[in-house]
Design an enzyme around this catalytic site. Structure first.
Site, PDB file in Angstrom:
ATOM      1  N   ASN A 116       7.993  21.461 -23.024  1.00  0.00           N
ATOM      2  CA  ASN A 116       7.011  22.115 -22.167  1.00  0.00           C
ATOM      3  C   ASN A 116       5.603  21.554 -22.270  1.00  0.00           C
ATOM      4  O   ASN A 116       4.835  21.602 -21.300  1.00  0.00           O
ATOM      5  CB  ASN A 116       6.955  23.616 -22.495  1.00  0.00           C
ATOM      6  CG  ASN A 116       8.253  24.332 -22.195  1.00  0.00           C
ATOM      7  OD1 ASN A 116       8.980  23.967 -21.280  1.00  0.00           O
ATOM      8  ND2 ASN A 116       8.566  25.353 -22.978  1.00  0.00           N
TER       9      ASN A 116
ATOM     10  N   HIS B  93      16.030  19.456  -8.331  1.00  0.00           N
ATOM     11  CA  HIS B  93      15.293  18.189  -8.405  1.00  0.00           C
ATOM     12  C   HIS B  93      15.224  17.490  -7.051  1.00  0.00           C
ATOM     13  O   HIS B  93      14.849  16.331  -6.970  1.00  0.00           O
ATOM     14  CB  HIS B  93      15.932  17.268  -9.447  1.00  0.00           C
ATOM     15  CG  HIS B  93      15.681  17.704 -10.852  1.00  0.00           C
ATOM     16  ND1 HIS B  93      16.266  17.093 -11.940  1.00  0.00           N
ATOM     17  CD2 HIS B  93      14.912  18.701 -11.362  1.00  0.00           C
ATOM     18  CE1 HIS B  93      15.870  17.688 -13.053  1.00  0.00           C
ATOM     19  NE2 HIS B  93      15.048  18.671 -12.727  1.00  0.00           N
TER      20      HIS B  93
ATOM     21  N   HIS C 194      12.999  27.246 -17.448  1.00  0.00           N
ATOM     22  CA  HIS C 194      12.688  27.090 -18.871  1.00  0.00           C
ATOM     23  C   HIS C 194      12.521  28.440 -19.559  1.00  0.00           C
ATOM     24  O   HIS C 194      12.735  28.557 -20.774  1.00  0.00           O
ATOM     25  CB  HIS C 194      11.428  26.246 -19.045  1.00  0.00           C
ATOM     26  CG  HIS C 194      11.674  24.786 -18.879  1.00  0.00           C
ATOM     27  ND1 HIS C 194      10.958  23.814 -19.552  1.00  0.00           N
ATOM     28  CD2 HIS C 194      12.574  24.102 -18.120  1.00  0.00           C
ATOM     29  CE1 HIS C 194      11.396  22.615 -19.204  1.00  0.00           C
ATOM     30  NE2 HIS C 194      12.381  22.765 -18.335  1.00  0.00           N
TER      31      HIS C 194
ATOM     32  N   ARG D 260      10.720  25.549 -12.112  1.00  0.00           N
ATOM     33  CA  ARG D 260      10.956  25.020 -13.458  1.00  0.00           C
ATOM     34  C   ARG D 260      10.532  26.028 -14.527  1.00  0.00           C
ATOM     35  O   ARG D 260      11.180  26.153 -15.566  1.00  0.00           O
ATOM     36  CB  ARG D 260      10.207  23.701 -13.622  1.00  0.00           C
ATOM     37  CG  ARG D 260      10.504  22.967 -14.926  1.00  0.00           C
ATOM     38  CD  ARG D 260      10.003  21.539 -14.835  1.00  0.00           C
ATOM     39  NE  ARG D 260      10.243  20.805 -16.067  1.00  0.00           N
ATOM     40  CZ  ARG D 260       9.286  20.485 -16.947  1.00  0.00           C
ATOM     41  NH1 ARG D 260       8.030  20.847 -16.712  1.00  0.00           N
ATOM     42  NH2 ARG D 260       9.584  19.821 -18.046  1.00  0.00           N
TER      43      ARG D 260
END
Length: 345
Positions: free
Chosen positions: A106, A205, A76, A72
């Site tokens: 975040n 995911h 990001h 992740r």
């Protein structure tokens, strides 16, 4: 473990170059003119020493979520001014850097920074001043997927680190878990990624957790209707309500994949077919908005659900493609010695 071989030794490096074929529409982020490469000398040294893998394995003993958290971070990072390690920068004392860690997508959410620090320290001891923090995020993402049973690939290297952060960009550009499919598609398109990339990368995911505050609206008051999201499986809804009470603080966590929560596999897509996608952004890939026609992403979900090899292949290619979003190369940026601050600060 499924292994996808992306590099055949008797082919030239150009086989793995990601360059002009990844064109981005006018007005969106540009791809780097300098391609990234699978740097054998560096990557073999790091992999043979087992640095990244061993540090992630050690961290996962007390934190089974860490692999998903690391991938992740890479995601990001790349969606905000490209894959430049900007997400790792802390606020500085004179206020010229406003950390992306404090952006809405975040804050109280991204994690794993200490593991990145540990990897950086170990890599610096082996190859001083060579491997950027942006490259460490790419290497960590690959190792995390592989350790969880997913595909392996040669992470492309050569990125350099930014000397700036972009908190406003993080607020605007990172896809949110409650966004519609049209918004998600637009945000992916803005960085040169298509709908297949959207579905493949959403497949990350298949492991990890999510906080209740990011999906609790689906359980009680979806889109202000006063009722749950009609696309939620009713049994799954009842289970999620036990984890996320209506008036709770919102920081309990639920498995993104209720079937094999710590394994990288294709069950994420099977969950969507049975209306067990945790996030709105997950379920819309298969169901679309309530009452809307079947979305164009649904056939891709069906393909990946029934063919894990196809998912793994697409996931690897999409990860490589994402990892080439506007990297700093050549004389641009720097190789940070500390991932949390620019050199000399």
């Amino acid at each position: 473990m499924y292994e996808l071989r992306l590099l055949i030794l008797d082919l030239s490096y150009s086989f793995l170059e990601i360059s002009s074929d990844l064109r981005v529409e006018e007005g969106t982020l540009e791809q780097s003119s300098a391609p990234l490469f699978a740097d054998f000398q560096v990557s073999v040294q790091i992999k043979s020493a087992g640095i990244v893998t061993s540090i992630i394995q050690q961290a996962s003993q007390s934190d089974p979520r860490i692999g998903a958290s690391l991938i992740r971070l890479h995601f990001h990072d790349c969606f905000v001014q490209g894959c430049d390690g900007s997400i790792l920068l802390d606020n500085n004392s004179n206020g010229t850097i406003r950390s992306e860690k404090d952006a809405a997508p975040n804050t109280n959410s991204t994690r794993g920074f200490d593991v990145v620090d540990n990897i950086k320290t170990a890599v610096e001891n082996l190859c001083p001043g060579v491997v950027s923090c942006a490259d460490i995020l790419a290497l960590a993402a690959e190792s995390a997927v592989s350790l969880a049973g997913g595909p392996t690939w040669n992470a492309l290297l050569g990125r350099r680190d930014s000397t700036t952060a972009n908190q406003a960009g993080a607020n605007a550009s990172i896809p949110a878990p409650f966004e519609s499919l049209s918004n998600l598609t637009a945000k992916f398109s803005a960085v040169g990624l298509n709908v297949t990339d959207l579905v493949a990368l959403s497949g990350a995911h298949t492991f990890g957790r999510s906080q209740c505050r990011l999906f609790s609206n689906r359980l009680y008051n979806f889109s202000g209707t006063g009722v749950p999201d009609p696309t939620l499986n009713t049994t799954y809804l009842a289970n999620l309500r036990q984890i996320c009470p209506q008036n709770g603080a919102g920081f309990n966590v639920a498995n993104l994949d209720p079937t094999t929560p710590d394994v990288f596999d294709a069950n994420y897509f099977s969950n969507l077919q049975s209306n067990r996608g945790l996030l709105q952004s997950d379920q819309e890939l298969f169901s679309g908005a309530s009452g809307a026609p079947t979305p164009p992403t649904a056939p891709i979900v069906n393909l990946f659900s029934g063919n894990q090899s196809a998912f793994f292949q697409s996931f690897v290619m999409s990860m490589i493609k994402m990892g080439n979003i506007s990297p700093l190369t050549g004389g641009n940026g720097e190789i940070r010695l500390n991932c949390r601050r620019v050199n000399g600060s």
